[in-house]
Design an enzyme around this catalytic site. Structure first.
Site, PDB file in Angstrom:
ATOM      1  N   ALA A 161      -3.987  -7.906  -3.600  1.00 22.96           N
ATOM      2  CA  ALA A 161      -3.506  -6.563  -3.919  1.00 22.96           C
ATOM      3  C   ALA A 161      -4.694  -5.624  -4.125  1.00 22.96           C
ATOM      4  CB  ALA A 161      -2.672  -6.602  -5.189  1.00 22.96           C
ATOM      5  N   GLY A 162      -4.481  -4.373  -3.793  1.00 24.88           N
ATOM      6  CA  GLY A 162      -5.479  -3.348  -4.076  1.00 24.88           C
ATOM      7  C   GLY A 162      -4.724  -2.106  -4.485  1.00 24.88           C
ATOM      8  N   HIS A 163      -4.745  -1.786  -5.761  1.00 26.94           N
ATOM      9  CA  HIS A 163      -3.967  -0.664  -6.281  1.00 26.94           C
ATOM     10  C   HIS A 163      -4.925   0.439  -6.731  1.00 26.94           C
ATOM     11  CE1 HIS A 163      -0.439  -3.650  -7.195  1.00 26.94           C
ATOM     12  NE2 HIS A 163      -0.741  -3.572  -5.923  1.00 26.94           N
ATOM     13  N   GLN A 167       1.998  -6.105  -3.070  1.00 25.60           N
ATOM     14  CA  GLN A 167       2.483  -6.191  -1.680  1.00 25.60           C
ATOM     15  C   GLN A 167       3.792  -5.398  -1.522  1.00 25.60           C
ATOM     16  OE1 GLN A 167       1.472  -9.636  -3.132  1.00 25.60           O
ATOM     17  NE2 GLN A 167      -0.473  -8.695  -2.640  1.00 25.60           N
ATOM     18  N   GLY A 200       1.535   2.963  -2.601  1.00 25.02           N
ATOM     19  CA  GLY A 200       1.122   3.835  -3.702  1.00 25.02           C
ATOM     20  C   GLY A 200       1.660   3.328  -5.030  1.00 25.02           C
ATOM     21  N   LYS A 201       1.856   2.004  -5.112  1.00 23.29           N
ATOM     22  CA  LYS A 201       2.402   1.410  -6.347  1.00 23.29           C
ATOM     23  C   LYS A 201       1.495   1.707  -7.543  1.00 23.29           C
ATOM     24  CE  LYS A 201       2.346  -2.582  -4.267  1.00 23.29           C
ATOM     25  NZ  LYS A 201       2.113  -2.138  -2.880  1.00 23.29           N
ATOM     26  N   LYS A 230      -8.702  -1.165   8.823  1.00 24.91           N
ATOM     27  CA  LYS A 230      -7.915   0.016   9.178  1.00 24.91           C
ATOM     28  C   LYS A 230      -6.438  -0.379   9.091  1.00 24.91           C
ATOM     29  CE  LYS A 230      -8.261   3.421  12.801  1.00 24.91           C
ATOM     30  NZ  LYS A 230      -8.787   3.724  14.114  1.00 24.91           N
ATOM     31  N   ARG A 231      -5.630   0.449   8.411  1.00 27.61           N
ATOM     32  CA  ARG A 231      -4.200   0.149   8.366  1.00 27.61           C
ATOM     33  C   ARG A 231      -3.530   0.706   9.613  1.00 27.61           C
ATOM     34  NH1 ARG A 231      -3.754   2.428   2.236  1.00 27.61           N
ATOM     35  NH2 ARG A 231      -4.672   0.656   1.164  1.00 27.61           N
ATOM     36  N   LEU A 252       3.794  12.325   0.903  1.00 27.98           N
ATOM     37  CA  LEU A 252       4.483  13.354   1.685  1.00 27.98           C
ATOM     38  C   LEU A 252       3.468  14.325   2.289  1.00 27.98           C
ATOM     39  CD1 LEU A 252       7.369  14.522   2.309  1.00 27.98           C
ATOM     40  CD2 LEU A 252       6.917  16.143   0.472  1.00 27.98           C
ATOM     41  N   ASP A 282       0.811  -1.226   0.000  1.00 29.30           N
ATOM     42  CA  ASP A 282       0.000   0.000   0.000  1.00 29.30           C
ATOM     43  C   ASP A 282       0.841   1.272   0.000  1.00 29.30           C
ATOM     44  OD1 ASP A 282      -2.242  -1.662   0.110  1.00 29.30           O
ATOM     45  OD2 ASP A 282      -2.224  -1.670   2.300  1.00 29.30           O
TER      46      ASP A 282
HETATM   47  P1  GDP Z   1      -0.724   0.254  -3.542  1.00 31.84           P
HETATM   48  O1  GDP Z   1      -1.308  -1.015  -3.023  1.00 31.84           O
HETATM   49  O2  GDP Z   1       0.739   0.345  -3.288  1.00 31.84           O
HETATM   50  O3  GDP Z   1      -1.060   0.520  -4.983  1.00 31.84           O
HETATM   51  O4  GDP Z   1      -1.383   1.414  -2.689  1.00 31.84           O
HETATM   52  P2  GDP Z   1      -2.946   1.592  -2.343  1.00 31.84           P
HETATM   53  O5  GDP Z   1      -3.646   2.093  -3.553  1.00 31.84           O
HETATM   54  O6  GDP Z   1      -3.485   0.378  -1.677  1.00 31.84           O
HETATM   55  O7  GDP Z   1      -2.874   2.689  -1.198  1.00 31.84           O
HETATM   56  C1  GDP Z   1      -2.318   3.943  -1.429  1.00 31.84           C
HETATM   57  C2  GDP Z   1      -3.392   5.008  -1.143  1.00 31.84           C
HETATM   58  O8  GDP Z   1      -2.794   6.265  -1.068  1.00 31.84           O
HETATM   59  C3  GDP Z   1      -4.431   5.110  -2.246  1.00 31.84           C
HETATM   60  O9  GDP Z   1      -5.652   5.489  -1.686  1.00 31.84           O
HETATM   61  C4  GDP Z   1      -3.883   6.218  -3.143  1.00 31.84           C
HETATM   62  O10 GDP Z   1      -4.897   6.894  -3.861  1.00 31.84           O
HETATM   63  C5  GDP Z   1      -3.276   7.117  -2.100  1.00 31.84           C
HETATM   64  N1  GDP Z   1      -2.097   7.896  -2.542  1.00 31.84           N
HETATM   65  C6  GDP Z   1      -1.102   7.524  -3.385  1.00 31.84           C
HETATM   66  N2  GDP Z   1      -0.159   8.489  -3.446  1.00 31.84           N
HETATM   67  C7  GDP Z   1      -0.564   9.471  -2.619  1.00 31.84           C
HETATM   68  C8  GDP Z   1       0.004  10.720  -2.212  1.00 31.84           C
HETATM   69  O11 GDP Z   1       1.083  11.117  -2.625  1.00 31.84           O
HETATM   70  N3  GDP Z   1      -0.718  11.465  -1.311  1.00 31.84           N
HETATM   71  C9  GDP Z   1      -1.912  11.053  -0.795  1.00 31.84           C
HETATM   72  N4  GDP Z   1      -2.523  11.832   0.075  1.00 31.84           N
HETATM   73  N5  GDP Z   1      -2.469   9.877  -1.153  1.00 31.84           N
HETATM   74  C10 GDP Z   1      -1.794   9.093  -2.040  1.00 31.84           C
HETATM   75  P1  IMO Z   2      -0.892  -4.233  -2.173  1.00 29.18           P
HETATM   76  O1  IMO Z   2      -0.456  -4.797  -3.494  1.00 29.18           O
HETATM   77  C1  IMO Z   2      -0.899  -4.581   2.178  1.00 29.18           C
HETATM   78  C2  IMO Z   2      -1.010  -8.628   3.827  1.00 29.18           C
HETATM   79  C3  IMO Z   2      -2.258  -9.051   4.568  1.00 29.18           C
HETATM   80  C4  IMO Z   2      -1.649  -9.996   5.594  1.00 29.18           C
HETATM   81  C5  IMO Z   2      -0.530 -10.686   4.798  1.00 29.18           C
HETATM   82  C6  IMO Z   2      -0.919 -12.043   4.242  1.00 29.18           C
HETATM   83  O2  IMO Z   2      -2.185  -3.515  -2.228  1.00 29.18           O
HETATM   84  O3  IMO Z   2       0.204  -3.444  -1.556  1.00 29.18           O
HETATM   85  P2  IMO Z   2      -2.450 -12.783   2.194  1.00 29.18           P
HETATM   86  O4  IMO Z   2      -3.918 -12.548   1.937  1.00 29.18           O
HETATM   87  O5  IMO Z   2      -1.565 -12.237   1.141  1.00 29.18           O
HETATM   88  O6  IMO Z   2      -2.144 -14.207   2.531  1.00 29.18           O
HETATM   89  O7  IMO Z   2      -2.159 -11.953   3.557  1.00 29.18           O
HETATM   90  O8  IMO Z   2      -0.217  -9.800   3.737  1.00 29.18           O
HETATM   91  N1  IMO Z   2      -1.229  -8.131   2.444  1.00 29.18           N
HETATM   92  C7  IMO Z   2      -1.152  -6.844   2.091  1.00 29.18           C
HETATM   93  N2  IMO Z   2      -0.948  -5.740   2.849  1.00 29.18           N
HETATM   94  N3  IMO Z   2      -1.016  -4.474   0.827  1.00 29.18           N
HETATM   95  C8  IMO Z   2      -1.197  -5.574   0.068  1.00 29.18           C
HETATM   96  O9  IMO Z   2      -1.181  -5.545  -1.279  1.00 29.18           O
HETATM   97  C9  IMO Z   2      -1.309  -6.826   0.696  1.00 29.18           C
HETATM   98  N4  IMO Z   2      -1.509  -8.081   0.264  1.00 29.18           N
HETATM   99  C10 IMO Z   2      -1.440  -8.872   1.340  1.00 29.18           C
HETATM  100  O10 IMO Z   2      -2.924  -7.967   5.149  1.00 29.18           O
HETATM  101  O11 IMO Z   2      -1.031  -9.254   6.610  1.00 29.18           O
HETATM  102 MG    MG Z   3      -2.874  -1.659  -1.816  1.00 24.88          MG
END
Ligand code: GDP
Ligand code: IMO
Ligand code: MG
Length: 430
Positions: A39-41, A224, A15-16, A304-305, A332, A13
């Protein structure tokens, strides 16, 4: 021609999705190589939010090819649902712009159930998985009993493969007092969706070879983060795949020399979802503040993270483990209003100072972070696109961070929006 692997340098998470989408303007192909719909991007483009789980973050751009590599575990129903959702937002997904490896392994309903059964049985000792069946599916892959995309081509073959995987699962289910899983209904359900999946399937290694000959630029999109890597992460509180950059080669079918640059995505603070050690975690008002301002709720499970200060020791370590050449620093702006900002620069373990994360979970839970404190900048950096416009205190924090972790910061993200990004050094042009 340059190919880039993008990986998370913390616990996911980072911000990939945002950075891969932003970089994909300069790429031709975006490939996922490990993980699954755990994953959730998130991408935000002109105010519209896209949440991607399995689809690569290049999918929203026209004239790009999106690929799911062999290293990804695919829940076929989740994939079809995601395709439906994104198509409803006007995005094209067809066999011309989307390919799935014929050797990708499937996540089936009994994997999800096994994930749930185990997590529920573990009680307080649970991993805190996403309960999507990721772990059980990877176990079946290395156990050589998995069903792969190509197995959907023939009913006879599918029947035999299901027989063998269910023999294993049903023995465990019986032992745990759970109902056995019936083969015939599952086979029917799979055969029903088979044509919809098979129309995208191809040998990805061959396609990559073609892309290389056509001098196409490839972005490998990690899921991840390195601290969730099954070998290098905070085991056993990890996911079940290798999240490091070298996985991009095995998870797609090309050599490591096809990856020319590794970009580590790094949050300006730290978050973690699920259980496990987290040395800089803040169980206080500041942690709450960061979580609220950073909207730190899971994309996949809405959990909640957990939030904490930036851990320089950890990121310096993951940079080495994954061979990260440069980093994109994200979020940032979330730190804008804080009076002071801390960065972990060492740990203390049993009265001794150490400069790396110890390997056992027991020690990882015991270590105490040692911090360096920086004054906050107390002004908005939201949407800033030029480094010169950042307040001096923000620049001081960034440069100290860069110096400590020992990798170049090549870009800084200042909001969720695609273009709110400061470019310092274009990784495609190094
Ligand atoms: P990923 O799994 O690495 O792709 O990240 P996620 O999408 O799960 O979580 C990142 C969260 O931060 C998302 O809600 C993005 O929209 C948000 N985000 C990414 N870059 C920024 C940033 O520079 N500032 C803020 N405020 N939010 C950001
Ligand atoms: P993205 O790509 C954050 C965490 C889970 C748990 C552990 C194992 O969005 O960054 P799993 O379901 O993979 O067996 O769970 O890994 N986890 C993540 N945490 N971002 C993710 O993906 C994750 N994918 C798995 O919360 O702690
Ligand atoms: Mg994510």
């Amino acid at each position: 021609m340059k190919n880039i692997a993008v990986v998370g340098s913390q616990w996911g998470d980072e911000g990939k999705g945002k950075i891969v989408d932003w970089l994909s303007e300069q790429a031709d192909v975006v490939i996922r190589f490990q993980g699954g719909h755990n994953a959730g991007h998130t991408l935000v483009i002109d105010g519209v939010t896209y949440k991607l789980r399995l689809l690569p973050s290049g999918i929203v751009r026209k004239n790009k090819i999106s690929v799911i590599g062999n290293g990804v575990v695919v829940d076929p129903w989740a994939l079809l649902e995601e395709i439906k959702e994104i198509k409803a937002k006007g995005i094209t997904v067809d066999p011309n712009n989307f390919i799935i490896s014929e050797s990708a392994n499937l996540i089936l309903p009994f994997h999800r159930e096994m994930d749930e059964i185990r997590e529920d049985a573990a009680g307080e000792k649970k991993i805190g998985t996403t309960r999507r069946g990721i772990g059980p599916a990877y176990e079946d892959k290395v156990g050589r009993r998995s069903i792969r995309v190509m197995d959907l081509r023939s009913e006879k073959n599918l029947d035999q493969r299901l027989e063998s995987v269910l023999m294993h699962h049903n023995a465990i289910r019986k032992g745990l007092g759970k109902k056995i899983f019936e083969k015939n209904q599952l086979k029917k359900d799979l055969l029903k969706i088979a044509p919809e999946i098979l129309k995208f399937s191809q040998p990805v290694w061959l396609k990559i070879d073609e892309f290389k000959k056509q001098k196409k630029r490839i972005l490998f999109e990690g899921a991840q983060g390195i601290l969730l890597d099954v070998d290098h992460g905070t085991y056993p509180f990890v996911t079940s795949s290798n999240t490091v950059a070298s996985s991009a080669a095995t998870g797609t079918g090309c050599g490591p020399n096809s990856i020319n640059y590794v970009l580590g995505i790094t949050k300006a603070y730290t978050t973690r979802v699920g259980e496990g050690p987290f040395p800089t975690e803040l169980n206080d008002k500041i942690g709450e503040f960061i979580g609220t301002r950073g909207k730190e709720f899971g994309t996949v499970t809405s959990r909640k993270r957990r939030c904490g200060w930036f851990d320089g020791v950890l990121v310096r370590q993951t940079i080495k483990i994954s061979g990260i050449d440069g980093i994109a620093l994200t979020k940032l702006d979330v730190l804008d209003e804080l009076d002071e900002i801390k960065m972990c620069i060492q740990y203390e373990l049993d009265g001794k100072k150490i400069d790396y994360l110890p390997a056992t979970a027991e020690d990882q839970l015991k270590i105490k972070p040692i911090y360096k404190t920086f004054p906050g900048w107390k002004s908005s950096t939201n949407g800033v696109k030029n480094i010169k416009e950042l307040p001096q205190n923000a620049k001081d924090y960034i440069y100290a961070l860069e110096d400590f972790i020992g990798a170049k910061i090549s870009s800084i993200s200042t909001s969720p929006e695609r273009d709110d990004t400061i470019l310092i050094e274009n990784p495609f042009e190094i």
